[in-house]
Design a protein around this motif. Structure first.
Motif, PDB file in Angstrom:
ATOM      1  N   GLY A   2       0.821  -1.192   0.000  1.00  0.00           N
ATOM      2  CA  GLY A   2       0.000   0.000   0.000  1.00  0.00           C
ATOM      3  C   GLY A   2       0.858   1.247   0.000  1.00  0.00           C
ATOM      4  O   GLY A   2       2.092   1.180   0.011  1.00  0.00           O
ATOM      5  N   ALA A   3       0.208   2.414  -0.021  1.00  0.00           N
ATOM      6  CA  ALA A   3       0.916   3.701  -0.012  1.00  0.00           C
ATOM      7  C   ALA A   3       1.927   3.781  -1.152  1.00  0.00           C
ATOM      8  O   ALA A   3       3.003   4.375  -1.016  1.00  0.00           O
ATOM      9  CB  ALA A   3       1.599   3.922   1.340  1.00  0.00           C
ATOM     10  N   GLY A   4       1.604   3.152  -2.296  1.00  0.00           N
ATOM     11  CA  GLY A   4       2.479   3.231  -3.461  1.00  0.00           C
ATOM     12  C   GLY A   4       3.738   2.409  -3.379  1.00  0.00           C
ATOM     13  O   GLY A   4       4.716   2.681  -4.084  1.00  0.00           O
ATOM     14  N   GLN A   5       3.734   1.353  -2.547  1.00  0.00           N
ATOM     15  CA  GLN A   5       4.937   0.528  -2.388  1.00  0.00           C
ATOM     16  C   GLN A   5       4.634  -0.940  -2.665  1.00  0.00           C
ATOM     17  O   GLN A   5       3.732  -1.523  -2.074  1.00  0.00           O
ATOM     18  CB  GLN A   5       5.493   0.664  -0.976  1.00  0.00           C
ATOM     19  N   VAL A   6       5.398  -1.513  -3.587  1.00  0.00           N
ATOM     20  CA  VAL A   6       5.322  -2.935  -3.903  1.00  0.00           C
ATOM     21  C   VAL A   6       6.741  -3.491  -3.834  1.00  0.00           C
ATOM     22  O   VAL A   6       7.694  -2.842  -4.278  1.00  0.00           O
ATOM     23  CB  VAL A   6       4.738  -3.171  -5.313  1.00  0.00           C
ATOM     24  N   VAL A   7       6.882  -4.683  -3.270  1.00  0.00           N
ATOM     25  CA  VAL A   7       8.191  -5.341  -3.241  1.00  0.00           C
ATOM     26  C   VAL A   7       8.154  -6.518  -4.202  1.00  0.00           C
ATOM     27  O   VAL A   7       7.320  -7.419  -4.058  1.00  0.00           O
ATOM     28  CB  VAL A   7       8.561  -5.812  -1.820  1.00  0.00           C
ATOM     29  N   ALA A   8       9.030  -6.470  -5.200  1.00  0.00           N
ATOM     30  CA  ALA A   8       9.116  -7.533  -6.196  1.00  0.00           C
ATOM     31  C   ALA A   8      10.145  -8.562  -5.762  1.00  0.00           C
ATOM     32  O   ALA A   8      11.125  -8.246  -5.083  1.00  0.00           O
ATOM     33  CB  ALA A   8       9.514  -6.943  -7.541  1.00  0.00           C
TER      34      ALA A   8
END
Length: 304
Positions: A155-161
Motif C-alpha cells: 500500500g501507499a504506493g509501495q510494492v516489493v518484487a
C-alpha cells in the motif's frame, strides 16, 4: 479501537534491544524467549552487527521476540482489540492475540527462519526490490515482463518484487515510469514459490502446536480478512511463507473495522510510516525505546 502491529523482516537494527533491557520484565521475557527459540536474541539485539542480524535465521527470531516482549510490556496479559503482523510479524501478532503461546511462537519462528534461509541457499540466486511510486498498471506490467512476483503489496504506493537476481537486476536497470526501484539486502525471494520447501518444514512444526482462537480480531496477510479460528490462523501463517503479503488489504480492513489508533511494537516505524500515507488521520505510535510506552498507553487509554 486500537490496532497493535508487529513489523516484519528488515525492521531490525543493531543494538535495538539495549534500551529495553533496562526494564526487568522485558529482560526476563527476552531471556525466556531466547531459550524457547534456541537463539540468543538478547545477544543479537545488543551486540551483533548489521550483517549478522540480516541473516534470516537470526533476524526472524529476533523480531518476533522483540514484538512479543515489548507488546507484553504495553498490554500485560490483555489481548489487542485488533492485531496484525507483516510477514514474520504474523507470529508475534498471533502470540499477542492468544492464538499461540509465546514459547510456541518462538519455536515456530526458529523453524521458519532456518527453513527460509535454507530454501534461499538451495535455489538459484534470488533477490527482492522495493518499487516506490509509479502507476499501478505500469508496475504490474513491468513485473510480469520480468517474471517477477509482487511479494509484498504494502500500500501507499509501495510494492516489493521478488524473483531471480537477474530479473531484479533488469528491473533496477529499467524501472517503471515515475517509479524508483531499490534492491533490498535480503537472502532470497521470500513469499514466492522459491520458498515452497520452507512451507513443508514449517507445516511439520506447526502440526505439533495446539492453537487457540484469537482473543480479539486477528488480520491475515493473505487477504486482510479477520480470522476467528485458531487452526485457520496457523494454517494461513504457514502458507504465507510462499505467498504474497497483502499489507494493503490489512490496512483497508483496519479502516473498515473503525480502528481509531495504531501502535507498532518494537522495532516500530515501518508500518506506522506506511499507515501515515494509507490511513491518513489515524493517530499512530511506534515503539522504538521504552520512552515511547507513555504515548502508547495514552493512546490505549483514550481509545474511542
Amino acid at each position: 479501537m486500537i490496532a497493535i502491529l508487529c513489523p516484519g523482516q528488515g525492521a531490525q537494527a543493531p543494538g535495538m534491544l539495549a534500551p529495553w533491557l533496562e526494564l526487568p520484565e522485558v529482560a526476563a521475557s527476552l531471556s525466556a524467549l531466547s531459550d524457547a527459540a534456541g537463539v540468543d536474541v538478547v545477544r543479537h539485539g545488543t551486540q551483533s552487527d548489521a550483517d549478522t542480524i540480516r541473516d534470516t535465521a537470526v533476524a526472524q527470531p529476533l523480531l518476533v521476540a522483540t514484538a512479543i516482549a515489548t507488546g507484553r510490556a504495553l498490554l500485560g496479559d490483555s489481548a489487542p482489540a485488533v492485531a496484525a503482523g507483516h510477514s514474520v510479524g504474523e507470529l508475534g501478532a498471533a502470540a499477542l492475540a492468544g492464538v499461540l503461546s509465546d514459547a510456541d511462537a518462538m519455536r515456530l519462528v526458529a523453524v521458519r527462519g532456518a527453513a527460509m534461509a535454507a530454501a534461499a541457499a538451495a535455489s538459484e540466486a534470488t533477490s527482492m526490490a522495493a518499487i516506490l511510486g509509479g502507476d499501478a498498471g505500469d508496475v504490474a506490467a513491468a513485473l510480469e515482463s520480468h517474471g517477477l512476483t509482487p511479494a509484498n503489496v504494502n500500500g501507499a504506493g509501495q510494492v516489493v518484487a521478488a524473483g531471480t537476481k537477474a530479473a531484479i537486476d533488469a528491473l533496477v536497470a529499467e524501472p517503471p515510469a515515475r517509479a524508483r526501484v531499490i534492491e533490498l539486502q535480503v537472502a532470497g525471494a521470500f513469499h514466492t514459490t522459491f520458498m515452497v520447501p520452507a512451507v513443508a518444514d514449517l507445516h511439520a512444526a506447526a502440526a505439533t502446536v495446539a492453537p487457540a482462537n484469537p482473543r480479539g480480531v486477528l488480520l491475515s496477510n493473505a487477504d486482510g480478512a479477520p480470522v476467528a479460528d485458531g487452526e485457520d490462523a496457523l494454517a494461513r501463517i504457514v502458507r504465507q511463507v510462499a505467498n504474497p503479503v497483502r499489507w494493503d488489504l490489512c490496512m483497508e480492513a483496519m479502516l473498515q473495522l473503525g480502528v481509531t489508533g495504531l501502535i507498532e511494537v518494537a522495532p516500530g516505524g515501518v508500518l506506522t510510516g506506511l499507515a501515515k500515507r494509507a490511513m491518513k488521520g489515524v493517530p499512530a505510535v511506534a515503539l522504538k525505546t521504552p520512552d515511547d510506552l507513555a504515548a502508547a498507553r495514552d493512546l490505549l487509554e483514550n481509545a474511542a
